[in-house]
Design an enzyme around this catalytic site. Structure first.
Site, PDB file in Angstrom:
ATOM      1  N   HIS A 180       0.875  -1.185   0.000  1.00 37.30           N
ATOM      2  CA  HIS A 180       0.000   0.000   0.000  1.00 37.30           C
ATOM      3  C   HIS A 180       0.908   1.230   0.000  1.00 37.30           C
ATOM      4  O   HIS A 180       1.958   1.219   0.656  1.00 37.30           O
ATOM      5  CB  HIS A 180      -0.846   0.069   1.284  1.00 37.30           C
ATOM      6  CG  HIS A 180      -2.097  -0.745   1.282  1.00 37.30           C
ATOM      7  ND1 HIS A 180      -2.567  -1.381   2.418  1.00 37.30           N
ATOM      8  CD2 HIS A 180      -3.007  -1.006   0.311  1.00 37.30           C
ATOM      9  CE1 HIS A 180      -3.704  -1.996   2.140  1.00 37.30           C
ATOM     10  NE2 HIS A 180      -3.987  -1.792   0.861  1.00 37.30           N
ATOM     11  N   CYS A 274      -2.303   2.925   9.135  1.00 36.53           N
ATOM     12  CA  CYS A 274      -3.295   1.945   8.681  1.00 36.53           C
ATOM     13  C   CYS A 274      -4.532   1.955   9.587  1.00 36.53           C
ATOM     14  O   CYS A 274      -5.629   1.633   9.145  1.00 36.53           O
ATOM     15  CB  CYS A 274      -2.721   0.534   8.707  1.00 36.53           C
ATOM     16  SG  CYS A 274      -1.356   0.271   7.592  1.00 36.53           S
TER      17      CYS A 274
HETATM   18  N1  ARG Z   1      -3.525  -7.200   6.560  1.00 33.24           N
HETATM   19  C1  ARG Z   1      -3.958  -6.001   5.897  1.00 33.24           C
HETATM   20  C2  ARG Z   1      -3.889  -6.172   4.383  1.00 33.24           C
HETATM   21  O1  ARG Z   1      -3.002  -6.835   3.897  1.00 33.24           O
HETATM   22  C3  ARG Z   1      -3.155  -4.839   6.348  1.00 33.24           C
HETATM   23  C4  ARG Z   1      -3.663  -3.519   5.850  1.00 33.24           C
HETATM   24  C5  ARG Z   1      -2.808  -2.373   6.244  1.00 33.24           C
HETATM   25  N2  ARG Z   1      -3.406  -1.155   5.911  1.00 33.24           N
HETATM   26  C6  ARG Z   1      -2.788  -0.111   5.309  1.00 33.24           C
HETATM   27  N3  ARG Z   1      -3.437   1.003   5.186  1.00 33.24           N
HETATM   28  N4  ARG Z   1      -1.603  -0.221   4.824  1.00 33.24           N
HETATM   29  O2  ARG Z   1      -4.693  -5.690   3.648  1.00 33.24           O
END
Ligand code: ARG
Length: 285
Positions: A180, A274
């Protein structure tokens, strides 16, 4: 003969001003790592749900202590990643773009967050293309920076530009650990950012160099502890306390870094940002 210099002492440390924010967060009561959709997630490793909740509560208390308003959304059983509120939607100038997740394990989070907004009277634009909210959309003073490569579809960037009526700069992520945009780049204030260059394609690195020649650059070690998954109010920057190089750089530039420990959430590939969705209303006139 003594030489004296009349050159004034250079003080480059600017004074930073915090702007009160409103955030949406989701308590990690159903948090667990029971599937793997990024390289950090190892379901066979134990996670401590109680500790996750304590660490998250410290984060919410820090925000409140800094004078920010925090709303909470009801966690849904069976959605262990719902704690990552940043992915739930994108809100700019009171306009809400719904999230549409890449993986089926998280699909139901999109409607859960969209309902939260609708129930409070916001109009929600149902996204046509896959996008994981503020995980891949980071709002700066003059544009939206938009990640693609692992989660958010490139076509969603055009949809966001049309919907918000703002310039959107696409950036391509190439390292699966930084899947991300908010794991590789953080907005500190208006047009100031910090980022980890190696997480981006050569073209995107070039774009970032040109747009942000003064950006703080993260080291491998900063990135690996999720130091870039930071939340800034323009003065205070909440980030992983192990990101020591970033912390020094932030101090040097007049920010007030505040270290947080979110070790349990890191097992799912997430940290402070996150967990935090910024609610950006229309600026008051
Ligand atoms: N386990 C989640 C995923 O892989 C973590 C999300 C983290 N969120 C972020 N905004 N980076 O989607």
């Amino acid at each position: 003969m003594t030489l004296t210099t009349s050159a004034p002492v250079r003080t480059t440390r600017p004074v930073r001003t915090a702007r009160p924010r409103r955030y949406l967060m989701c308590p990690p009561v159903h948090f667990d790592v029971c599937y793997s959709i990024n390289p950090w997630m190892e379901p066979e490793k134990p996670t401590d749900g109680g500790l996750a909740l304590v660490q998250w509560e410290r984060l919410i208390n820090l925000f409140r202590g800094l004078g920010h308003q925090v709303e909470q959304i009801q966690p849904v059983p069976g959605l262990p990643d719902m704690v990552f509120a940043a992915n739930g939607a994108t809100m700019v100038d009171g306009k809400v773009l719904s999230a549409r997740f890449r993986y089926p394990q998280r699909a139901d989070e999109g409607p859960a967050y969209a309902d939260w907004f609708r129930q409070r009277g916001y109009q929600v634009h149902e996204a046509e293309h896959i996008n994981e909210g503020e995980g891949d959309y980071l709002v700066t003073g003059s544009r939206i920076l938009a990640g693609t490569g692992f989660r958010t579809d490139r076509l969603s960037h055009e949809e966001a530009a049309r919907f918000f009526g703002l310039p959107v700069q696409s950036l391509t992520l190439v390292d699966p650990r930084y899947y991300h945009l908010d794991t590789a780049l953080a907005v500190l204030d208006h047009d100031e950012i910090m980022y980890y260059p190696q997480a981006f394609s050569p073209d995107s690195q070039q774009v970032l160099r040109e747009l942000y020649p003064d950006a703080i650059l993260a080291t491998d070690a900063d990135a690996e502890v999720f130091g870039l998954n930071a939340v800034s109010d323009g003065r205070h920057v909440l980030l992983a306390s192990q990101a020591t190089h970033l912390i020094e750089e932030l101090w040097a530039r007049g920010f007030v870094p505040i270290g947080v420990d979110l070790s349990e959430l890191l097992k799912s590939g997430g940290s402070a940002k996150c967990c935090t969705l910024e609610l950006r209303e229309l600026p008051a006139r």
